[in-house]
Design an enzyme around this catalytic site. Structure first.
Site, PDB file in Angstrom:
ATOM      1  N   LYS A 190       0.827  -1.225   0.000  1.00 43.36           N
ATOM      2  CA  LYS A 190       0.000   0.000   0.000  1.00 43.36           C
ATOM      3  C   LYS A 190       0.853   1.264   0.000  1.00 43.36           C
ATOM      4  CE  LYS A 190       0.576   1.756   4.186  1.00 43.36           C
ATOM      5  NZ  LYS A 190       0.953   3.120   4.524  1.00 43.36           N
ATOM      6  N   THR A 247      -4.134   5.715   3.302  1.00 45.98           N
ATOM      7  CA  THR A 247      -2.952   6.412   2.775  1.00 45.98           C
ATOM      8  C   THR A 247      -3.124   6.876   1.334  1.00 45.98           C
ATOM      9  OG1 THR A 247      -2.012   4.191   2.813  1.00 45.98           O
ATOM     10  CG2 THR A 247      -0.994   5.761   4.196  1.00 45.98           C
TER      11      THR A 247
HETATM   12  O1  LIG Z   1       1.405   3.530   7.317  1.00 45.78           O
HETATM   13  C1  LIG Z   1       0.885   4.595   7.603  1.00 45.78           C
HETATM   14  C2  LIG Z   1      -0.501   4.699   8.060  1.00 45.78           C
HETATM   15  O2  LIG Z   1      -1.093   3.465   8.245  1.00 45.78           O
HETATM   16  C3  LIG Z   1       1.642   5.849   7.442  1.00 45.78           C
HETATM   17  O3  LIG Z   1       1.735   6.129   6.108  1.00 45.78           O
HETATM   18  P1  LIG Z   1       2.903   7.038   5.561  1.00 45.78           P
HETATM   19  O4  LIG Z   1       4.187   6.347   5.914  1.00 45.78           O
HETATM   20  O5  LIG Z   1       2.668   7.146   4.096  1.00 45.78           O
HETATM   21  O6  LIG Z   1       2.799   8.373   6.262  1.00 45.78           O
END
Ligand SMILES: O=C(CO)COP(=O)(O)O
Ligand SMILES: NC(=O)C1=CN([C@@H]2O[C@H](COP(=O)(O)OP(=O)(O)OC[C@H]3O[C@@H](n4cnc5c(N)ncnc54)[C@H](O)[C@@H]3O)[C@@H](O)[C@H]2O)C=CC1
Length: 334
Positions: A190, A247
Site C-alpha cells: 500500500k 494512505t
Molecule cells: O502507514 C501509515 C498509516 O497506516 C503511514 O503512512 P505514511 O508512511 O505514508 O505516512
C-alpha cells in the site's frame, strides 16, 4: 506472562514508535523507548516531547527513553518500529533473548527481498514474531483517537492471548490473525500505491482516476500476496484494504505527499534527499518490481511508481499505463 506485569519496550523513536509508546503508556504502564538520536533521548526524558519526529504530542510521564539498546534486552515484549531497511541491523545489535517481537515497520528488505518477519527471525531466532499493521497515522494514535489494527501472530492463538492484552487499549483495538505474510504484504504494497495516488493528485487527474488506481492497485496487492502465500481475506482487512484507503486519500501520508510532489514535477532524488522522515514506498518499489518479475506477476502500477522514482516523466508514465491493451478486469496480465 501476566499482562499487567509484562515489561514492554519500543525500538525506534520516529513518529510511529513514539506514538505507540504514548498509546501503551495511556493507562500509566511503564514503557521503555529506544531512540537512535542521543539528543532525542535527552529531550524526551527532560521535556516530554519529540520535536524531530512527532512534534504534536506531549508524552506521558511513564515513558522513559534510552539510547542504550542493551537496556531493551530483558523486556518481555518489544515493538520494533525502525525503518524497514534498518530493522536487521538494529535488532542484530541487541543481545539475544527469547521474547515477543511485534514488528510494526512496513516494507521489504532491499537486496534480499525478505519480509520483515524473515529478517527478524534471522537475527532473533529465539523470539516469537508478530506483525502489527493497519490504518494508523501516528499523530492520531498519539492523540488517543480510535484506531484498529491487524495483529498477526506467528505463534497463533497462544501468542495472541499473551500479547493482545498488553497492546490493546480502549481506543486501540487489535484484531487477531495468524497470517503474518498477509499482514506484511498489505502494509508494504500500500505504501507504493499511496505514492501512485499522490502522483494522480499532483497531476490533477481527478477523483475517478484515484478510485480506479486504488481498485486496480488492490488487485496487484492480492495477486502478489497470493503468490507469496498470503490469504485474500487478510488483504481485504485492516492491514490491506483498510490501510490502502487511508494512505491513498490523505496528504498526511508521507508516501502520498512524496507522490504528489513527483506529480507536481519534483525530482525524486532531490525529494528523497530533503526528507528526514521515511517514505517506505520509495524503498519498497524497486524490490517489489524485482520480486514480481521473479514470480511472474503483473504489477503495472507498482512498476509505474518505480519508473517515476527513477526519474521518468509523470505524464509519460501515466500515458503508458493508460495505453496498455484492453483486457478483462480479472485478467492475470494486469
Ligand atoms: O502507514 C501509515 C498509516 O497506516 C503511514 O503512512 P505514511 O508512511 O505514508 O505516512
Ligand atoms: N508514521 C506513521 O504514521 C506510521 C509508520 N509506520 C512504519 O513505521 C516505520 C518507522 O516509521 P516512522 O516511525 O514514521 O519513522 P519517521 O520517519 O518518523 O522517523 C525516521 C526514523 O528512522 C530512524 N532512522 C534513520 N536512520 C536510521 C538508521 N541508519 N538506522 C536505524 N534507524 C534509523 C530514525 O531514528 C527515526 O526513528 C516505517 O516502516 C513506517 O512505514 C507504520 C504505521 C504508521
Amino acid at each position: 506472562m501476566n499482562d499487567k506485569a509484562a515489561t514492554i519496550g519500543v525500538l525506534g523513536a520516529g513518529a510511529w514508535g513514539t506514538a505507540l509508546a504514548q498509546m501503551l503508556a495511556s493507562d500509566g504502564r511503564k514503557v521503555l523507548l529506544w531512540a537512535r538520536e542521543t539528543e532525542l533521548v535527552d529531550e524526551i526524558n527532560a521535556k516530554r516531547t519529540n520535536s524531530l519526529f512527532l512534534p504534536s504530542a506531549k508524552l506521558a510521564q511513564s515513558i522513559h527513553a534510552t539510547g542504550d539498546i542493551a537496556d531493551m534486552a530483558g523486556l518481555d515484549a518489544l515493538l520494533v518500529v525502525t525503518p524497514a531497511q534498518h530493522m536487521g541491523s538494529v535488532l542484530g545489535s541487541m543481545p539475544a533473548h527469547s521474547r515477543d517481537l511485534v514488528l510494526c515497520s512496513k516494507g521489504i528488505e532491499a537486496g534480499s527481498g525478505r519480509l520483515m518477519n524473515h529478517v527478524a527471525q534471522g537475527v532473533a531466532p529465539h523470539s516469537a514474531i508478530a506483525v502489527l499493521s493497519g490504518p494508523t497515522f501516528a499523530h492520531e494514535v498519539a492523540a488517543g483517537l480510535p484506531t484498529a489494527v491487524t495483529l498477526a501472530c506467528s505463534g497463533g492463538e497462544d501468542q495472541w492471548e499473551r500479547i493482545a492484552p498488553v497492546i490493546a487499549r480502549p481506543s486501540f483495538r487489535p484484531y487477531y490473525s495468524n497470517d503474518v505474510t498477509g499482514a506484511e504484504i498489505g502494509g508494504s504494497v500500500k505504501n507504493v500505491l499511496a505514492i501512485a495516488c499522490g502522483v494522480v493528485e499532483g497531476l490533477s487527474l481527478g477523483q475517478n482516476a484515484r478510485a480506479a488506481l486504488i481498485a486496480r492497485g488492490y488487485v496487484e496487492m492480492l495477486r502478489f500476496g497470493e503468490a507469496l502465500g498470503a490469504r485474500a481475506e487478510t488483504l481485504a482487512g485492516l492491514c490491506g484494504m483498510g490501510d490502502l484507503v487511508l494512505t491513498c486519500s490523505s496528504a498526511a501520508s508521507r508516501n502520498f505527499s512524496l507522490g504528489k510532489a513527483l506529480g507536481e514535477g519534483g525530482r525524486a532524488e532531490e525529494l528523497m534527499a530533503d526528507r528526514k522522515t521515511v517514505a517506505e514506498g520509495a524503498h519498497t518499489a524497486p524490490v517489489l518490481v524485482e520480486l514480481a518479475a521473479r514470480h511472474g506477476i503483473a504489477m503495472p502500477i507498482v512498476t509505474a511508481v518505480y519508473d517515476l522514482l527513477k526519474g521518468d516523466d509523470p505524464r509519460a508514465v501515466v500515458s503508458g499505463l493508460l495505453a496498455r491493451p484492453l483486457r478483462a478486469e480479472q485478467s492475470p496480465a494486469g
